[in-house]
Design an enzyme around this catalytic site. Structure first.
Site, PDB file in Angstrom:
ATOM      1  N   ALA A   1     -77.018  -5.387  22.659  1.00 14.44           N
ATOM      2  CA  ALA A   1     -76.384  -6.477  22.902  1.00 14.44           C
ATOM      3  C   ALA A   1     -76.444  -7.620  21.620  1.00 14.44           C
ATOM      4  O   ALA A   1     -75.784  -7.905  20.964  1.00 14.44           O
ATOM      5  CB  ALA A   1     -76.850  -7.263  24.245  1.00 14.44           C
TER       6      ALA A   1
ATOM      7  N   LYS B   1     -74.099   4.219  19.939  1.00 13.74           N
ATOM      8  CA  LYS B   1     -73.991   2.666  19.765  1.00 13.74           C
ATOM      9  C   LYS B   1     -73.836   2.390  18.158  1.00 13.74           C
ATOM     10  O   LYS B   1     -72.990   1.738  17.847  1.00 13.74           O
ATOM     11  CB  LYS B   1     -74.919   2.079  20.376  1.00 13.74           C
TER      12      LYS B   1
ATOM     13  N   CYS C   1    -104.957   1.080  45.373  1.00 14.27           N
ATOM     14  CA  CYS C   1    -105.375   0.972  46.945  1.00 14.27           C
ATOM     15  C   CYS C   1    -104.166   0.248  47.608  1.00 14.27           C
ATOM     16  O   CYS C   1    -103.894   0.366  48.843  1.00 14.27           O
ATOM     17  CB  CYS C   1    -106.837   0.574  47.233  1.00 14.27           C
TER      18      CYS C   1
ATOM     19  N   ARG D   1     -76.438  -6.334  35.035  1.00 13.18           N
ATOM     20  CA  ARG D   1     -77.512  -6.956  34.152  1.00 13.18           C
ATOM     21  C   ARG D   1     -77.079  -8.495  34.339  1.00 13.18           C
ATOM     22  O   ARG D   1     -78.050  -9.209  34.626  1.00 13.18           O
ATOM     23  CB  ARG D   1     -77.798  -6.573  32.869  1.00 13.18           C
TER      24      ARG D   1
ATOM     25  N   ASP E   1     -79.641   3.188  16.203  1.00 13.11           N
ATOM     26  CA  ASP E   1     -79.891   3.032  17.604  1.00 13.11           C
ATOM     27  C   ASP E   1     -79.777   4.470  18.030  1.00 13.11           C
ATOM     28  O   ASP E   1     -78.785   5.094  17.880  1.00 13.11           O
ATOM     29  CB  ASP E   1     -78.827   2.035  17.931  1.00 13.11           C
TER      30      ASP E   1
ATOM     31  N   GLU F   1     -73.140   3.122  27.715  1.00 13.88           N
ATOM     32  CA  GLU F   1     -73.021   3.151  29.002  1.00 13.88           C
ATOM     33  C   GLU F   1     -72.218   2.154  29.767  1.00 13.88           C
ATOM     34  O   GLU F   1     -71.943   1.078  28.820  1.00 13.88           O
ATOM     35  CB  GLU F   1     -74.472   3.277  29.786  1.00 13.88           C
TER      36      GLU F   1
ATOM     37  N   VAL G   1     -86.939   4.234  15.366  1.00 10.33           N
ATOM     38  CA  VAL G   1     -87.829   3.760  14.403  1.00 10.33           C
ATOM     39  C   VAL G   1     -89.386   3.897  14.781  1.00 10.33           C
ATOM     40  O   VAL G   1     -89.699   3.300  16.045  1.00 10.33           O
ATOM     41  CB  VAL G   1     -87.521   2.435  13.975  1.00 10.33           C
TER      42      VAL G   1
END
Length: 1012
Positions: free
Chosen positions: A437, A487, A593, A22, A463, A468, A513
């Site tokens: 985070a 977590k 398209c 990230r 959570d 990971e 939630v």
């Protein structure tokens, strides 16, 4: 001097993309490599120092060395989360080093016991906190002379300062961090005037540089040379004469080129006399000069008092401090009229140590460290002063008595807010939605603040995700040993260790939630809360939580980050608008398209390849499994599917005609897919629209954004061709539970001698040219007889009892599953078809995985700002201008703060009503009683009433139906219409109402809340 572990270790040659993925999308590989070769020294290990060190370790520098021989004191625990009461008396750096070393296996952390200026030569960047100005000058004189980046930072109560000196010749390779602009061009004249295609804006500015690719008619322009831009208009720009390259060019792509910029910094000694400020708040433009003097005066005061700063709320110390300020202003000959009240407030708070300020400043300083070590992004130049005086409580008495030390871990906070306010913080009941985070940072801050540590306090955190590897780079409560664990549980455990007073005070949930979890997060749950904090990564969940907070009239703290950018929003009941009051524009999507037939950018081919992945390895598998398990699946599909023919053909192909019995057959299947998508379909497109085709207006069909494609002939020795076969065959084998192989010899053996059948173009094939045309699939689905014929050819589910296929659920972060391999290969093959520059696996993963770039620095800044607003909510501030919404971009040192927008008001029959927060609170009365209430009490005629999607009442309904409904209680009416009993946990019903006033005019009114 203790051992400086690995300061001179060999450079890291490879970057762990799994860990840093990230962050890599923010900084790029080159900057990461530079960072991983940089040693950093951090002086001072109180709250601010450790926050900087934590972020720098997570980011991935070569090494971090700590210097702080001072013994741990109880008040340090107000913001230093790696210290415990057992560490009191032990040098702070010595305690902290092992905790920091756990954060990143690639970053060794060590302690130095003595500092000499000569020793500083080991470092690319030196960060100074908790250090006297005299010592700072000594260090900076050396670093400035020896081209070592120097950053000084201080946090004093609600005041903070940062100073940067990166030397006289600092080269910045990318000043803004934005993706280089790119666009398609229509034409280039020999004078160098470039015109954009189809009047799209180029977005360039005078002085920018661009390079060109794929330009026709002027091939020499495609040599990659950066050319300076002069803007002529929003759709045109000039690059100077290009007569030597040809008379005219057309088509092609321009790409902005980032040109290195030289930035010159003054030394600290020079800057004290001639400061250059960054202004974070345009509402406080006059304050930086005051703070410039005051922070020097704090050091002078400490020098005169054996290192002690002014005592909290002590007027004698404040008066002496003010005299120091006057003396410094006179010595520097600053034309500044000192604000005595403001200056004395700095004295009152000088011993304050707030984790929110440490988080905010520590995130910003850490980003400056990364700028110094990578040359990427524009540095703060040079002084940055910040305050959050609005956070100072007014609901409690703040005096020398209430702010004096208590001998507890919160003394650094009590010095600013007072002991009475500390009790308010301890009594909070908060709900944190998300433990990623931002959630980790928030919990850490709350633990240091003492949130919910009192008898009635409580923290709920939910959570649904597990940890990971890629999370470890910025979700700092987690360690490699936690990968795979939940977590919410791990984060709760981690902060309970940081502050044992939280033991038993945190409840962790794993529920999403949403409406489905209202049995858990229902009326009783929300009614107990003091406030809600979002730490979410998607708009849908944010909107839902926002609606719940509006309904239960609870304050909401909202925040988010994107790379180096971040924003915060505070939602205060009956004062501000809600999160849902304003929305971001919808995400841009590509026309179908364009993706199917006329791509012109690599993003188009990646999106097409991502769809192909779903269309080959996920959706057909789901259809097969549904067919085998659901008796009515075919009947339902024929009625409701937008493309029933495709569904039926998928089932037939995957169960009968293309069902593999061995991996070798999977390889042959993959080979057929290659021809289908990269040769035959392209030939069919060119059969329908030959390269010399013209439109009805006589213009070339293949012009502008439409690129004439070229079919690909399979070559097993071409890496992209081979990669496609390997990934496609492996995924197909996965669907059928067959073992895949990676040995190239197996593929060569299977494919040897294979001659594909010659392509025969089909007449009557319709290809969608623009969005307004009917998709060809629509017409194909109208032949019901053919659909029935395909359905009749399918094997009955009873003949395949127990047989199921395994769908490939897209997972971007597992490098062994072939998902990104397939999408990269397919995208690049299609790019070859259309002469588009291909993308590497890294870029493809970013686009296909819709990865949100992230930095630990931005997360820290956001969490600090949110906690400064949390203090205001605890204080119960009533003036909207006392709250602040924030936006920042650390890449360019931009910080902006604004007052929240007030909630909109309206008048109903002369009564002012808040459009967002007001509601009609009524008991569970009958429908007739509700109508009568509005008629008599509000002067309104109810014309319509609904609950969710259920219409309860309309004045145009038949009299018989009305006669049945009017005597019923609202709860009974809802149950009767929905044919469902209300859940036992539900204490309220929300009704939407339409009304007319006495003049028969439609009136906008709030919702009704029925208390059950």
């Amino acid at each position: 001097m203790s051992n400086n572990m690995n300061i001179d270790q060999t450079d890291q040659n490879t970057i762990d993309e799994g860990l840093y993925s990230r962050q890599l999308y923010v900084l790029g590989h080159e900057a990461m490599k530079q960072m991983s070769q940089s040693n950093v020294l951090i002086i001072g290990c109180k709250g601010l120092g450790v926050e900087i060190a934590k972020n720098v370790c997570l980011a991935g520098v070569k090494s971090v060395t700590l210097y702080d021989p001072q013994p741990t004191r109880i008040e340090d625990l107000s913001s230093q989360y790696f210290l415990t009461e057992d560490d009191i008396g032990v040098p702070r750096a010595k305690v902290t080093v092992s905790k920091l070393a756990e954060l990143n296996q690639y970053v060794p952390v060590s302690v130095v016991d003595e500092l000499s200026t000569e020793y500083l030569k080991n470092f690319k960047c030196v960060v100074v906190t908790e250090t006297s100005l005299t010592k700072q000058l000594e260090i900076n004189d050396f670093t400035h002379k020896n081209h070592i980046a120097y950053i000084a930072a201080d946090s004093r109560g609600l005041f903070g300062s940062i100073f940067c000196d990166f030397g006289e010749n600092f080269i910045c390779t990318d000043t803004d961090g934005n993706e280089p602009l790119t666009g398609m061009i229509a034409s280039i004249t020999d004078d160098g005037v470039v015109t954009m295609l189809e009047e799209t804006r180029h977005g360039l500015e005078n002085g920018d540089f661009v390079k060109f690719t794929e330009v026709k008619g002027m091939p020499g322009l495609n040599d990659g040379t950066p050319r300076k831009v002069e803007v002529k208009g929003p759709y045109t720009f000039s690059i100077g004469s290009v007569k030597d390259l040809g008379s005219a060019g057309y088509n092609g792509v321009f790409t902005q080129v980032k040109v290195p910029t030289k930035i010159s910094f003054k030394s600290l000694r020079e800057s004290l006399k001639d400061p250059e400020y960054v202004y974070p708040d345009f509402g406080k433009m006059m304050r930086p000069p005051q703070y410039h003097i005051a922070f020097q005066a704090l050091s002078a005061f400490a020098d005169a008092h054996e290192g002690s700063l002014p005592r909290p709320r002590n007027d004698i110390d404040a008066a002496e401090f003010f005299e120091f300020c006057k003396k410094i202003a006179s010595t520097l000959q600053f034309d500044v009229e000192l604000d005595e009240k403001l200056i004395k407030e700095i004295s009152y708070q000088a011993r304050g140590d707030l984790v929110a300020m440490s988080a905010f400043l520590g995130g910003a300083v850490a980003q400056e460290v990364l700028k110094a070590t990578t040359s990427k992004f524009y540095p703060l130049k040079q002084y940055f002063y910040f305050d959050s005086l609005e956070s100072l409580p007014s609901s409690v008495t703040i005096s020398e008595e209430t702010c004096k030390p208590r001998g507890c871990r919160y003394d650094g906070q009590i010095a600013v807010f007072g002991s009475e306010f500390q009790e308010k913080i301890a009594s909070l009941s908060t709900f944190l939605v998300g433990a990623g985070a931002i959630g980790c940072e928030m919990l850490k801050n709350w633990a240091m603040m003492g949130v919910a540590t009192g008898e009635s306090g409580h923290i709920s955190v939910t959570d649904m995700d597990s940890i990971e590897k890629s999370n470890l780079n910025r979700q700092f409560l987690f360690r490699p040993r936690d990968v795979g664990k939940l977590k919410s549980e791990c984060a709760s455990t981690a902060v309970s260790i940081m502050n044992p007073s939280l033991t038993g005070k945190i409840t962790s949930y794993q529920e999403r939630v949403g409406p489905e979890s209202e049995g858990i997060f229902g009326d009783e749950f929300f009614e107990k809360l003091s406030l809600v904090t979002n730490a979410l990564d998607n708009v849908e969940a944010r909107m839902y939580v926002d609606r719940r907070c509006v309904f239960f009239e609870k304050p909401l703290l909202e925040s988010g980050t994107l790379g180096t950018k971040g924003n915060t929003q505070v939602v205060v009941p009956h004062l501000t608008e809600s999160y849902g009051s304003s929305q971001d524009p919808p995400e841009k999507s590509f026309p179908i398209c364009t993706l199917k037939n006329f791509p012109n950018r690599i993003e188009h081919t990646i999106a097409w390849a991502r769809d192909l992945f779903e269309g080959l390895f996920k959706q057909p598998i789901d259809n097969v499994n549904m067919y085998l398990s659901s008796p009515n699946f075919l009947e339902t599909s024929l009625k409701t599917s937008s493309n029933p023919r495709e569904v039926l053909e998928n089932i037939r192909d995957y169960l009968v005609t293309e069902k593999p019995l061995s991996f070798e057959e999977c390889i042959m299947w993959a080979r057929l897919q290659f021809d289908k998508f990269f040769n035959n379909n392209i030939q069919q497109l060119l059969f329908n629209f030959p390269k010399d085709s013209v439109t009805s207006t006589g213009q070339p069909f293949w012009s502008g954004p439409k690129r004439a494609p070229t079919p690909l002939s399979f070559d097993i020795h071409n890496r992209e061709h081979f990669d496609f076969i390997v990934a496609a065959a492996s995924l197909y084998a996965f669907n059928y539970g067959l073992k895949s192989e990676t040995d190239p010899a197996i593929y060569e053996r299977v494919l040897a001698g294979y001659n594909p059948p010659p392509f025969a173009p089909k007449s009557g094939i319709k290809i969608q040219v623009n969005e307004n045309e009917e998709a060809p699939e629509t017409a194909a689905n109208k032949d019901k007889q053919e659909l029935k014929s395909i359905a009749d050819s399918l094997p009955p589910p009873s003949s395949l009892v127990g047989f199921r296929l395994t769908p490939a659920e897209f997972e971007k972060d597992d490098d062994s599953n072939h998902h990104i391999d397939f999408i990269t290969a397919a995208s690049n093959l299609r790019a070859m078809n259309y002469d588009i520059t291909p993308a590497d696996r890294f870029k493809t993963k970013f686009v296909a995985g819709k990865i949100v770039p992230a930095m630990c620095t931005s997360t820290a800044v956001v969490s600090g700002l949110v906690c400064l607003e949390l203090v205001k909510l605890v204080d119960g501030k009533k003036k909207i201008e006392e709250y602040k919404n924030g936006f920042f971009n650390l890449a360019i040192g931009l910080f902006t703060f604004s007052d929240p927008i007030a909630s909109p008001k309206m008048k109903v029959n002369g009564k002012e009503i808040d459009k967002i927060w007001d509601r009609y609170n009524l008991p569970d009365c009958t429908l007739q009683e509700l109508i009568d209430y509005f008629q008599k009490e509000e002067g309104l005629e109810v014309t319509m009433l609904s609950s969710g999607v259920s219409l309860l009442y309309a004045n145009f309904q038949p009299p018989k139906k009305l006669a049945e409904r009017l005597p019923l209680k609202i709860s009974e009416l809802v149950e009767q219409i929905t044919k469902k009993k209300l859940e036992p946990f539900r204490k309220h019903l929300v009704l939407e109402i339409c009304c007319d006033d006495a003049n028969g005019e439609d009136v906008e009114v709030p919702f009704i809340c029925i208390k059950l």
